[in-house]
Design an enzyme around this catalytic site. Sequence first.
Site, mmCIF file in Angstrom:
data_model
loop_
_atom_site.group_PDB
_atom_site.id
_atom_site.type_symbol
_atom_site.label_atom_id
_atom_site.label_comp_id
_atom_site.label_asym_id
_atom_site.label_seq_id
_atom_site.Cartn_x
_atom_site.Cartn_y
_atom_site.Cartn_z
ATOM 1 N N HIS A 112 -22.125 -42.546 -29.396
ATOM 2 C CA HIS A 112 -22.429 -41.669 -30.528
ATOM 3 C C HIS A 112 -23.147 -40.410 -30.035
ATOM 4 O O HIS A 112 -24.046 -40.502 -29.206
ATOM 5 C CB HIS A 112 -23.411 -42.342 -31.479
ATOM 6 C CG HIS A 112 -22.844 -43.411 -32.331
ATOM 7 N ND1 HIS A 112 -22.487 -44.641 -31.860
ATOM 8 C CD2 HIS A 112 -22.613 -43.438 -33.666
ATOM 9 C CE1 HIS A 112 -22.055 -45.384 -32.874
ATOM 10 N NE2 HIS A 112 -22.117 -44.675 -33.972
ATOM 11 N N ASN A 143 -25.761 -44.364 -21.790
ATOM 12 C CA ASN A 143 -25.807 -44.575 -23.242
ATOM 13 C C ASN A 143 -26.856 -45.604 -23.668
ATOM 14 O O ASN A 143 -27.579 -45.408 -24.642
ATOM 15 C CB ASN A 143 -24.425 -45.012 -23.724
ATOM 16 C CG ASN A 143 -24.369 -45.280 -25.209
ATOM 17 O OD1 ASN A 143 -24.947 -44.523 -25.996
ATOM 18 N ND2 ASN A 143 -23.696 -46.348 -25.591
ATOM 19 N N ASP A 237 -32.758 -23.123 -21.368
ATOM 20 C CA ASP A 237 -32.040 -22.081 -20.624
ATOM 21 C C ASP A 237 -31.064 -22.692 -19.622
ATOM 22 O O ASP A 237 -29.947 -22.192 -19.462
ATOM 23 C CB ASP A 237 -33.016 -21.171 -19.863
ATOM 24 C CG ASP A 237 -33.636 -20.103 -20.762
ATOM 25 O OD1 ASP A 237 -33.061 -19.816 -21.832
ATOM 26 O OD2 ASP A 237 -34.692 -19.560 -20.386
ATOM 27 N N ASP A 246 -25.092 -20.820 -26.682
ATOM 28 C CA ASP A 246 -26.401 -20.269 -27.046
ATOM 29 C C ASP A 246 -26.998 -21.143 -28.140
ATOM 30 O O ASP A 246 -26.546 -21.120 -29.282
ATOM 31 C CB ASP A 246 -26.252 -18.817 -27.529
ATOM 32 C CG ASP A 246 -27.596 -18.210 -27.920
ATOM 33 O OD1 ASP A 246 -28.650 -18.801 -27.590
ATOM 34 O OD2 ASP A 246 -27.590 -17.146 -28.573
ATOM 35 N N PHE A 247 -27.985 -21.932 -27.782
ATOM 36 C CA PHE A 247 -28.659 -22.795 -28.755
ATOM 37 C C PHE A 247 -29.771 -22.011 -29.455
ATOM 38 O O PHE A 247 -30.369 -21.113 -28.872
ATOM 39 C CB PHE A 247 -29.253 -24.026 -28.072
ATOM 40 C CG PHE A 247 -28.217 -24.801 -27.305
ATOM 41 C CD1 PHE A 247 -27.233 -25.521 -27.974
ATOM 42 C CD2 PHE A 247 -28.193 -24.771 -25.920
ATOM 43 C CE1 PHE A 247 -26.255 -26.203 -27.275
ATOM 44 C CE2 PHE A 247 -27.220 -25.463 -25.209
ATOM 45 C CZ PHE A 247 -26.255 -26.183 -25.885
ATOM 46 N N GLN A 256 -36.726 -17.232 -28.700
ATOM 47 C CA GLN A 256 -35.824 -18.029 -27.851
ATOM 48 C C GLN A 256 -36.245 -17.971 -26.394
ATOM 49 O O GLN A 256 -36.298 -18.997 -25.712
ATOM 50 C CB GLN A 256 -34.370 -17.527 -27.979
ATOM 51 C CG GLN A 256 -33.692 -17.958 -29.255
ATOM 52 C CD GLN A 256 -32.231 -17.524 -29.272
ATOM 53 O OE1 GLN A 256 -31.402 -18.035 -28.524
ATOM 54 N NE2 GLN A 256 -31.930 -16.573 -30.136
ATOM 55 N N GLU A 260 -37.140 -21.526 -24.781
ATOM 56 C CA GLU A 260 -35.988 -22.015 -23.999
ATOM 57 C C GLU A 260 -36.238 -22.007 -22.499
ATOM 58 O O GLU A 260 -35.464 -22.591 -21.741
ATOM 59 C CB GLU A 260 -34.741 -21.197 -24.343
ATOM 60 C CG GLU A 260 -34.290 -21.411 -25.776
ATOM 61 C CD GLU A 260 -33.066 -20.592 -26.177
ATOM 62 O OE1 GLU A 260 -32.639 -19.729 -25.392
ATOM 63 O OE2 GLU A 260 -32.555 -20.838 -27.292
HETATM 64 MN MN MN Z 1 -25.502 -44.229 -27.968
HETATM 65 MN MN MN Z 2 -30.583 -19.679 -27.241
#
Ligand code: MN
Ligand code: MN
Length: 266
Positions: A112, A143, A237, A246-247, A256, A260
């Site tokens: 997931h 996981n 970054d 780009d978060f 940011q 970041e």
């Molecule tokens: Mn999982």
């Molecule tokens: Mn960003």
Amino acid sequence: MIRKIFFLCIVSLAAYGQNDSLFLAEHLAMGNPNSAAANKNAPGNYLMVKRQFVHSYNRFLGIPNWVAWHTDSTWLGEIKRNNKFRPDSTLPEKWYHVHEGSYRLTGFDRGHMCPSADRTNTPTDNSATFLMTNMIPQAPNNNQGPWAALEIYCRELVKQGKELYIYCGGFGSQGFIDSGRVQIPETTWKTILVLDAGDHDLLRITPSTRTIAVVMPNNNVLIAKNSDWRMFRVSIDSVEALTGYDFFGKLPRKVQSAIESVVDTQ
Ligand code: MN
Ligand code: MN
């Protein structure tokens, strides 16, 4: 200018419907990392909007590029794991639908991205996390080990009065399963923004807001089940450099840059 904004609102309502706009406003409040759009003609970066999470699906790889979701206490309840892994019927009809058997006998978990345990408020919301478009092939040690431990840590933060904005996915390739239809990523990555629970989230984020990012090997040889998730921390970054995404792009550039560039140490 006002007319232009009004026009854009109409277009986005027409493209996504009114509910979808609400879900986008919640899960993508911090930005769309690679300008994914609900356009069948761009099947490598196909935006899918659900009440429970928002994701960019990659038809060529059979996995999401990224999954984004918001978790606060309203999403957490007592509902048990649904466990009905199944194809996502909201994919365009003619596309291959990765199914519950696609990962069988491969040695990889149906991992997931938005965790089942982050959606325990209603049976419907929990069930949505079992759609195969929310999965990537994950090495069991990843996981079930430090990846799961970080998920648990995140929910502990929510129980302590925080709310979170999360993006995650896989990067790179170590081959395919399901006859070449589903790519096995080389690493898994996650970027998390941590806020005290409250309103007007975008306006409360400052250069000292906590963020957490990790990159973990997706290979049982390179990661132990009992590794501490904290060992895999990096800056946002560096996840942006790795993935090209780009978060938290809705935040001012100065904010940011600050949140970041740091590696979490808490
Ligand atoms: Mn999982
Ligand atoms: Mn960003």
